[in-house]
Design a protein around this motif. Sequence first.
Motif, PDB file in Angstrom:
ATOM      1  N   ARG A  67       0.825  -1.211   0.000  1.00 46.35           N
ATOM      2  CA  ARG A  67       0.000   0.000   0.000  1.00 46.35           C
ATOM      3  C   ARG A  67       0.859   1.261   0.000  1.00 46.35           C
ATOM      4  NH1 ARG A  67      -5.909   0.275   2.039  1.00 46.35           N
ATOM      5  NH2 ARG A  67      -6.719  -1.723   1.325  1.00 46.35           N
ATOM      6  N   LEU A  68       2.003   1.185   0.621  1.00 43.43           N
ATOM      7  CA  LEU A  68       2.906   2.329   0.577  1.00 43.43           C
ATOM      8  C   LEU A  68       3.376   2.573  -0.857  1.00 43.43           C
ATOM      9  CD1 LEU A  68       4.687   4.522   1.700  1.00 43.43           C
ATOM     10  CD2 LEU A  68       6.345   2.783   2.413  1.00 43.43           C
ATOM     11  N   GLN A  69       3.775   1.521  -1.520  1.00 39.78           N
ATOM     12  CA  GLN A  69       4.195   1.655  -2.914  1.00 39.78           C
ATOM     13  C   GLN A  69       3.033   2.152  -3.778  1.00 39.78           C
ATOM     14  OE1 GLN A  69       4.929  -1.939  -5.300  1.00 39.78           O
ATOM     15  NE2 GLN A  69       6.860  -1.013  -5.951  1.00 39.78           N
ATOM     16  N   PHE A  70       1.843   1.624  -3.524  1.00 41.76           N
ATOM     17  CA  PHE A  70       0.661   2.046  -4.285  1.00 41.76           C
ATOM     18  C   PHE A  70       0.420   3.541  -4.125  1.00 41.76           C
ATOM     19  CE2 PHE A  70      -3.777   3.204  -4.450  1.00 41.76           C
ATOM     20  CZ  PHE A  70      -4.222   2.625  -5.624  1.00 41.76           C
ATOM     21  N   ALA A  71       0.457   4.037  -2.902  1.00 40.34           N
ATOM     22  CA  ALA A  71       0.188   5.454  -2.639  1.00 40.34           C
ATOM     23  C   ALA A  71       1.213   6.339  -3.336  1.00 40.34           C
ATOM     24  CB  ALA A  71       0.195   5.713  -1.136  1.00 40.34           C
ATOM     25  N   ARG A  72       2.464   5.930  -3.333  1.00 37.03           N
ATOM     26  CA  ARG A  72       3.504   6.706  -4.001  1.00 37.03           C
ATOM     27  C   ARG A  72       3.261   6.752  -5.507  1.00 37.03           C
ATOM     28  NH1 ARG A  72       7.732   5.209  -6.675  1.00 37.03           N
ATOM     29  NH2 ARG A  72       7.776   3.052  -5.871  1.00 37.03           N
ATOM     30  N   ILE A  73       2.908   5.613  -6.074  1.00 38.24           N
ATOM     31  CA  ILE A  73       2.639   5.543  -7.512  1.00 38.24           C
ATOM     32  C   ILE A  73       1.403   6.359  -7.869  1.00 38.24           C
ATOM     33  CG2 ILE A  73       1.906   3.974  -9.348  1.00 38.24           C
ATOM     34  CD1 ILE A  73       3.791   1.889  -8.125  1.00 38.24           C
ATOM     35  N   ARG A  74       0.380   6.297  -7.005  1.00 41.49           N
ATOM     36  CA  ARG A  74      -0.843   7.066  -7.267  1.00 41.49           C
ATOM     37  C   ARG A  74      -0.538   8.555  -7.378  1.00 41.49           C
ATOM     38  NH1 ARG A  74      -4.270   8.951  -9.576  1.00 41.49           N
ATOM     39  NH2 ARG A  74      -6.250   9.720  -8.797  1.00 41.49           N
ATOM     40  N   ARG A  75       0.387   9.025  -6.590  1.00 44.22           N
ATOM     41  CA  ARG A  75       0.748  10.446  -6.623  1.00 44.22           C
ATOM     42  C   ARG A  75       1.810  10.752  -7.679  1.00 44.22           C
ATOM     43  NH1 ARG A  75      -3.626  10.857  -4.904  1.00 44.22           N
ATOM     44  NH2 ARG A  75      -4.111  10.705  -2.677  1.00 44.22           N
ATOM     45  N   PHE A 110      -5.431   0.819 -23.016  1.00 45.01           N
ATOM     46  CA  PHE A 110      -5.187   2.257 -23.100  1.00 45.01           C
ATOM     47  C   PHE A 110      -5.202   2.694 -24.557  1.00 45.01           C
ATOM     48  CE2 PHE A 110      -3.328   1.975 -18.812  1.00 45.01           C
ATOM     49  CZ  PHE A 110      -3.814   3.145 -18.255  1.00 45.01           C
ATOM     50  N   ARG A 111      -5.741   3.892 -24.822  1.00 50.42           N
ATOM     51  CA  ARG A 111      -5.789   4.400 -26.189  1.00 50.42           C
ATOM     52  C   ARG A 111      -4.434   4.865 -26.673  1.00 50.42           C
ATOM     53  NH1 ARG A 111      -9.977   8.231 -28.586  1.00 50.42           N
ATOM     54  NH2 ARG A 111      -8.835   7.373 -30.341  1.00 50.42           N
ATOM     55  N   SER A 112      -3.632   5.501 -25.823  1.00 52.98           N
ATOM     56  CA  SER A 112      -2.379   6.118 -26.269  1.00 52.98           C
ATOM     57  C   SER A 112      -1.180   5.526 -25.553  1.00 52.98           C
ATOM     58  CB  SER A 112      -2.440   7.632 -26.033  1.00 52.98           C
ATOM     59  OG  SER A 112      -3.551   8.201 -26.659  1.00 52.98           O
ATOM     60  N   MET A 113      -1.093   4.220 -25.544  1.00 53.63           N
ATOM     61  CA  MET A 113      -0.061   3.530 -24.763  1.00 53.63           C
ATOM     62  C   MET A 113       1.350   3.957 -25.162  1.00 53.63           C
ATOM     63  SD  MET A 113      -0.037   1.255 -22.334  1.00 53.63           S
ATOM     64  CE  MET A 113       0.997   0.012 -21.569  1.00 53.63           C
ATOM     65  N   SER A 114       1.604   4.115 -26.454  1.00 50.34           N
ATOM     66  CA  SER A 114       2.962   4.411 -26.905  1.00 50.34           C
ATOM     67  C   SER A 114       3.423   5.804 -26.503  1.00 50.34           C
ATOM     68  CB  SER A 114       3.051   4.260 -28.429  1.00 50.34           C
ATOM     69  OG  SER A 114       2.191   5.180 -29.072  1.00 50.34           O
ATOM     70  N   LYS A 115       2.481   6.718 -26.269  1.00 53.80           N
ATOM     71  CA  LYS A 115       2.824   8.100 -25.932  1.00 53.80           C
ATOM     72  C   LYS A 115       2.870   8.341 -24.426  1.00 53.80           C
ATOM     73  CE  LYS A 115       0.349   9.693 -30.071  1.00 53.80           C
ATOM     74  NZ  LYS A 115      -0.767  10.553 -30.546  1.00 53.80           N
ATOM     75  N   MET A 116       2.551   7.339 -23.650  1.00 49.58           N
ATOM     76  CA  MET A 116       2.349   7.524 -22.228  1.00 49.58           C
ATOM     77  C   MET A 116       3.570   7.109 -21.420  1.00 49.58           C
ATOM     78  SD  MET A 116      -0.825   5.963 -20.030  1.00 49.58           S
ATOM     79  CE  MET A 116      -1.840   6.185 -21.479  1.00 49.58           C
ATOM     80  N   SER A 117       3.980   7.969 -20.495  1.00 50.46           N
ATOM     81  CA  SER A 117       5.091   7.617 -19.619  1.00 50.46           C
ATOM     82  C   SER A 117       4.624   6.575 -18.607  1.00 50.46           C
ATOM     83  CB  SER A 117       5.592   8.856 -18.882  1.00 50.46           C
ATOM     84  OG  SER A 117       4.649   9.291 -17.919  1.00 50.46           O
ATOM     85  N   ALA A 118       5.546   5.798 -18.090  1.00 50.49           N
ATOM     86  CA  ALA A 118       5.209   4.778 -17.098  1.00 50.49           C
ATOM     87  C   ALA A 118       4.613   5.420 -15.854  1.00 50.49           C
ATOM     88  CB  ALA A 118       6.454   3.969 -16.741  1.00 50.49           C
ATOM     89  N   THR A 119       5.099   6.601 -15.493  1.00 56.02           N
ATOM     90  CA  THR A 119       4.599   7.281 -14.292  1.00 56.02           C
ATOM     91  C   THR A 119       3.121   7.637 -14.435  1.00 56.02           C
ATOM     92  OG1 THR A 119       6.781   8.193 -13.796  1.00 56.02           O
ATOM     93  CG2 THR A 119       4.892   9.299 -12.811  1.00 56.02           C
ATOM     94  N   ILE A 120       2.768   8.242 -15.563  1.00 55.03           N
ATOM     95  CA  ILE A 120       1.377   8.640 -15.797  1.00 55.03           C
ATOM     96  C   ILE A 120       0.487   7.412 -15.935  1.00 55.03           C
ATOM     97  CG2 ILE A 120      -0.175   9.752 -17.435  1.00 55.03           C
ATOM     98  CD1 ILE A 120       1.365  11.716 -15.735  1.00 55.03           C
ATOM     99  N   LYS A 121       0.977   6.415 -16.666  1.00 54.33           N
ATOM    100  CA  LYS A 121       0.198   5.186 -16.860  1.00 54.33           C
ATOM    101  C   LYS A 121      -0.114   4.515 -15.527  1.00 54.33           C
ATOM    102  CE  LYS A 121       2.544   1.690 -17.638  1.00 54.33           C
ATOM    103  NZ  LYS A 121       3.614   0.891 -18.244  1.00 54.33           N
ATOM    104  N   ASN A 122       0.882   4.377 -14.679  1.00 57.86           N
ATOM    105  CA  ASN A 122       0.676   3.701 -13.402  1.00 57.86           C
ATOM    106  C   ASN A 122      -0.208   4.508 -12.459  1.00 57.86           C
ATOM    107  OD1 ASN A 122       2.233   1.468 -14.123  1.00 57.86           O
ATOM    108  ND2 ASN A 122       4.127   2.436 -13.437  1.00 57.86           N
ATOM    109  N   SER A 123      -0.123   5.830 -12.551  1.00 57.50           N
ATOM    110  CA  SER A 123      -1.005   6.666 -11.739  1.00 57.50           C
ATOM    111  C   SER A 123      -2.454   6.475 -12.161  1.00 57.50           C
ATOM    112  CB  SER A 123      -0.605   8.139 -11.874  1.00 57.50           C
ATOM    113  OG  SER A 123      -1.446   8.969 -11.097  1.00 57.50           O
ATOM    114  N   ALA A 124      -2.692   6.387 -13.484  1.00 55.80           N
ATOM    115  CA  ALA A 124      -4.051   6.157 -13.984  1.00 55.80           C
ATOM    116  C   ALA A 124      -4.563   4.782 -13.570  1.00 55.80           C
ATOM    117  CB  ALA A 124      -4.068   6.299 -15.508  1.00 55.80           C
ATOM    118  N   LEU A 125      -3.702   3.758 -13.664  1.00 57.95           N
ATOM    119  CA  LEU A 125      -4.111   2.411 -13.261  1.00 57.95           C
ATOM    120  C   LEU A 125      -4.447   2.360 -11.775  1.00 57.95           C
ATOM    121  CD1 LEU A 125      -1.531   0.226 -15.230  1.00 57.95           C
ATOM    122  CD2 LEU A 125      -3.982   0.442 -15.687  1.00 57.95           C
ATOM    123  N   SER A 126      -3.692   3.105 -10.965  1.00 56.76           N
ATOM    124  CA  SER A 126      -3.972   3.103  -9.525  1.00 56.76           C
ATOM    125  C   SER A 126      -5.294   3.802  -9.226  1.00 56.76           C
ATOM    126  CB  SER A 126      -2.830   3.762  -8.753  1.00 56.76           C
ATOM    127  OG  SER A 126      -2.658   5.113  -9.125  1.00 56.76           O
TER     128      SER A 126
END
Length: 366
Positions: free
Chosen positions: A6-14, A76-92
Amino acid sequence: MINPNRLQFARIRRAWSKAKLAKELGIEVRSIQGYELGEYCPEEQRLEAIALALNFPKNFFLGPDLPLINETTASFRSMSKMSATIKNSALSAGTLAFLLNEFIESKFKLPEADLPDLGDLSPEDAASSIRRIWGLGEAPIGNLIHLLESRGIRVYSLAINAREVDAFSVWHNNKPFIFLNTYKSAEHSRFDAAHELGHLLRDRHNMLHGNSHSPQMEREANLFASSFLMPRTSVIAHAPNVPTIDKLINLKDIWGVSLAALAYRMNQLSLFSEWNYRNLCIQIAKKGYRTNEPNPIRREMSQTLSKVFELLKEDGITKLNIANTLNIESDEIDNLTFGLMISGLAASDNPVTTTVHNKPTLTLVK
């Protein structure tokens, strides 16, 4: 003891790196790594600082493992244009929607999913088939979110100010979910919703087996969305003899689509020449209509969530009550629910047509 997951999740969410969190807390990155690996547990004062920095209640970090979304199962519609940080925040954000949805379904019986597997059909045929199965005929679709909810799809919002994040869909516990970014135009969101419906209908097997991304799947989902929102016979019947920007602006609200999407669909149906289409695209770009839609339609919002919150309010259950139950901050609920609990707005019908569809029914679970 905290749950390191959950700590890792919260960090990724932000959308924070380990280094950023360490700097905020004034500690070494190795300490954050140790906390997230469960090698050691932060003392009470440090945990309070972590909770404050990441904007999660302290009790959030004490809960069980969360139902995380694997990126290979989400479309995801724009997977190739998306950074891992933004993608993981959206998934969270999707994970938090699962928690909220579980809370809602503990109190209300929502419509069951009514999605046939149309994976063996072409995008155009799949669009025609689902229209026939759902009794839509060739008529323009009024409020698309209301329609999807009536068929058992759980629709939530994303409040992520990043152009590369459009929308995504996923299956969770045999329930289909669609997430729409509210920073996009209303027309864009409608097309995104139809695009994700195409994935849920045609790509379910691939999504469930971790194969949800390919350029071909994205192209076909776009073709499905175009065909679903703008049926062939309906578009042909309204097509102007001489295509101009002004004429298309007057027509686009019939189907609740963007000017660019309508021009593309008419060109796809060979309703004007390739030269005319290229000229229209140049004019659309020059006038800035790709980013600022002319004659914008009203944004669609969830009818199910609006009804749920109204009924919960009657029972004295507030947004803060729900947030405390889920051990999340109340703004997370606003971000997932189209801001309904901020604005107090009901999900009124979109005026693009007068078509009426069956509305989702809610049954209180006793």
